[in-house]
Scaffold this active site. Sequence first.
Site, PDB file in Angstrom:
ATOM      1  N   ASP A   1       0.823  -1.198   0.000  1.00  0.00           N
ATOM      2  CA  ASP A   1       0.000   0.000   0.000  1.00  0.00           C
ATOM      3  C   ASP A   1       0.868   1.263   0.000  1.00  0.00           C
ATOM      4  OD1 ASP A   1      -2.277   1.466   0.017  1.00  0.00           O
ATOM      5  OD2 ASP A   1      -2.769   1.124   2.117  1.00  0.00           O
TER       6      ASP A   1
ATOM      7  N   HIS B   1       2.810   3.463  -9.098  1.00  0.00           N
ATOM      8  CA  HIS B   1       2.707   2.024  -9.368  1.00  0.00           C
ATOM      9  C   HIS B   1       3.984   1.523 -10.048  1.00  0.00           C
ATOM     10  CE1 HIS B   1      -1.264   2.018  -7.854  1.00  0.00           C
ATOM     11  NE2 HIS B   1      -1.796   2.709  -8.828  1.00  0.00           N
TER      12      HIS B   1
ATOM     13  N   LEU C   1      12.469 -19.886  -4.565  1.00  0.00           N
ATOM     14  CA  LEU C   1      11.422 -19.045  -3.967  1.00  0.00           C
ATOM     15  C   LEU C   1      10.113 -19.328  -4.695  1.00  0.00           C
ATOM     16  CD1 LEU C   1      10.632 -16.566  -2.114  1.00  0.00           C
ATOM     17  CD2 LEU C   1      11.061 -15.134  -4.129  1.00  0.00           C
TER      18      LEU C   1
HETATM   19  C1  FPP Z   1      -2.012  -0.038  -3.319  1.00  0.00           C
HETATM   20  O1  FPP Z   1      -1.509   1.265  -3.167  1.00  0.00           O
HETATM   21  C2  FPP Z   1      -1.344  -0.658  -4.448  1.00  0.00           C
HETATM   22  C3  FPP Z   1      -1.990  -1.225  -5.500  1.00  0.00           C
HETATM   23  C4  FPP Z   1      -3.451  -1.318  -5.617  1.00  0.00           C
HETATM   24  C5  FPP Z   1      -1.218  -1.744  -6.636  1.00  0.00           C
HETATM   25  C6  FPP Z   1      -0.041  -2.594  -6.283  1.00  0.00           C
HETATM   26  C7  FPP Z   1       0.770  -2.686  -7.484  1.00  0.00           C
HETATM   27  C8  FPP Z   1       2.098  -2.595  -7.531  1.00  0.00           C
HETATM   28  C9  FPP Z   1       2.981  -2.518  -6.350  1.00  0.00           C
HETATM   29  C10 FPP Z   1       2.705  -2.535  -8.883  1.00  0.00           C
HETATM   30  C11 FPP Z   1       3.607  -3.616  -9.212  1.00  0.00           C
HETATM   31  C12 FPP Z   1       3.162  -4.974  -8.872  1.00  0.00           C
HETATM   32  C13 FPP Z   1       3.571  -6.049  -9.533  1.00  0.00           C
HETATM   33  C14 FPP Z   1       3.223  -7.389  -9.022  1.00  0.00           C
HETATM   34  C15 FPP Z   1       4.356  -5.955 -10.752  1.00  0.00           C
HETATM   35  P1  FPP Z   1      -2.436   2.499  -3.498  1.00  0.00           P
HETATM   36  O2  FPP Z   1      -2.301   2.814  -4.939  1.00  0.00           O
HETATM   37  O3  FPP Z   1      -3.811   2.199  -3.016  1.00  0.00           O
HETATM   38  O4  FPP Z   1      -1.769   3.617  -2.669  1.00  0.00           O
HETATM   39  P2  FPP Z   1      -2.515   4.798  -1.893  1.00  0.00           P
HETATM   40  O5  FPP Z   1      -3.232   4.151  -0.745  1.00  0.00           O
HETATM   41  O6  FPP Z   1      -1.381   5.652  -1.466  1.00  0.00           O
HETATM   42  O7  FPP Z   1      -3.432   5.476  -2.861  1.00  0.00           O
END
Ligand code: FPP
Length: 218
Positions: free
Chosen positions: A2, A19, A113
């Site tokens: 997150d 992202h 892994l």
């Molecule tokens: C939550 O943070 C994150 C996500 C919904 C996306 C997670 C994706 C990645 C880490 C990208 C790469 C992943 C892979 C497997 C290649 P948020 O966007 O909700 O953050 P916020 O709470 O600050 O808005």
Amino acid sequence: MDGNGRWALGRGLPRAAGHQAGAEAVRRVVEIAPELGVAVLTLFAFSADNWQRPPEEVATLMTLFRHFLDAETPRLVENQVRLEIIGRRDRLDPLLCSAIARAEAETAKGACLRLRVAIDYSGREAILSAARSLADLSRPSLDEALGPPVDLLIRTGGEYRLSDFLLWESAYAELIFARCMWPDFTGSDLAGAVQQFRARDRRFGTVPAAAPAAAWLD
Ligand code: FPP
């Protein structure tokens, strides 16, 4: 994982940049995990509830997942990482499904892994669907139908929630809530979390072997 969005907004960047930076953090963590004795690593990349985000953000994430799989598979093979995607497939773009199938097949022999990435995943749905699959008697228990038990669960971004992640499997998970945003999470953060985990006293509902004297009676 997150905090991608806030990481980007704090830098005056679009959420997509967060992202992208989150994907770099994934690469770092996957690389160091085996050195820290981690055998199974499950990353929550996209929840069933994340479909409610703006369509452009959903599209950005799906494209990022596909590119990540295509670009990273050779490195995963080289590092003996076995990739497995958990969650629903029927709502994913066919191009992403093919990339998943390719990456899973090419990494199937990885023994260093087991990397599980949750995409369109819901812990509650996973429990329901495992319970339904017991009906065909091919699997004797929910434990077998679901994933391995979680030892350590880390959530970044300063939120104190599980958000529908591995609910059954986390029954006895040790929880760590980190304040840093996911793109800032480093290998040493993971090492620190593993160290904290090792210092925890896991009793699984039992009394410790050498129970201390009942000091509370004094
Ligand atoms: C939550 O943070 C994150 C996500 C919904 C996306 C997670 C994706 C990645 C880490 C990208 C790469 C992943 C892979 C497997 C290649 P948020 O966007 O909700 O953050 P916020 O709470 O600050 O808005």
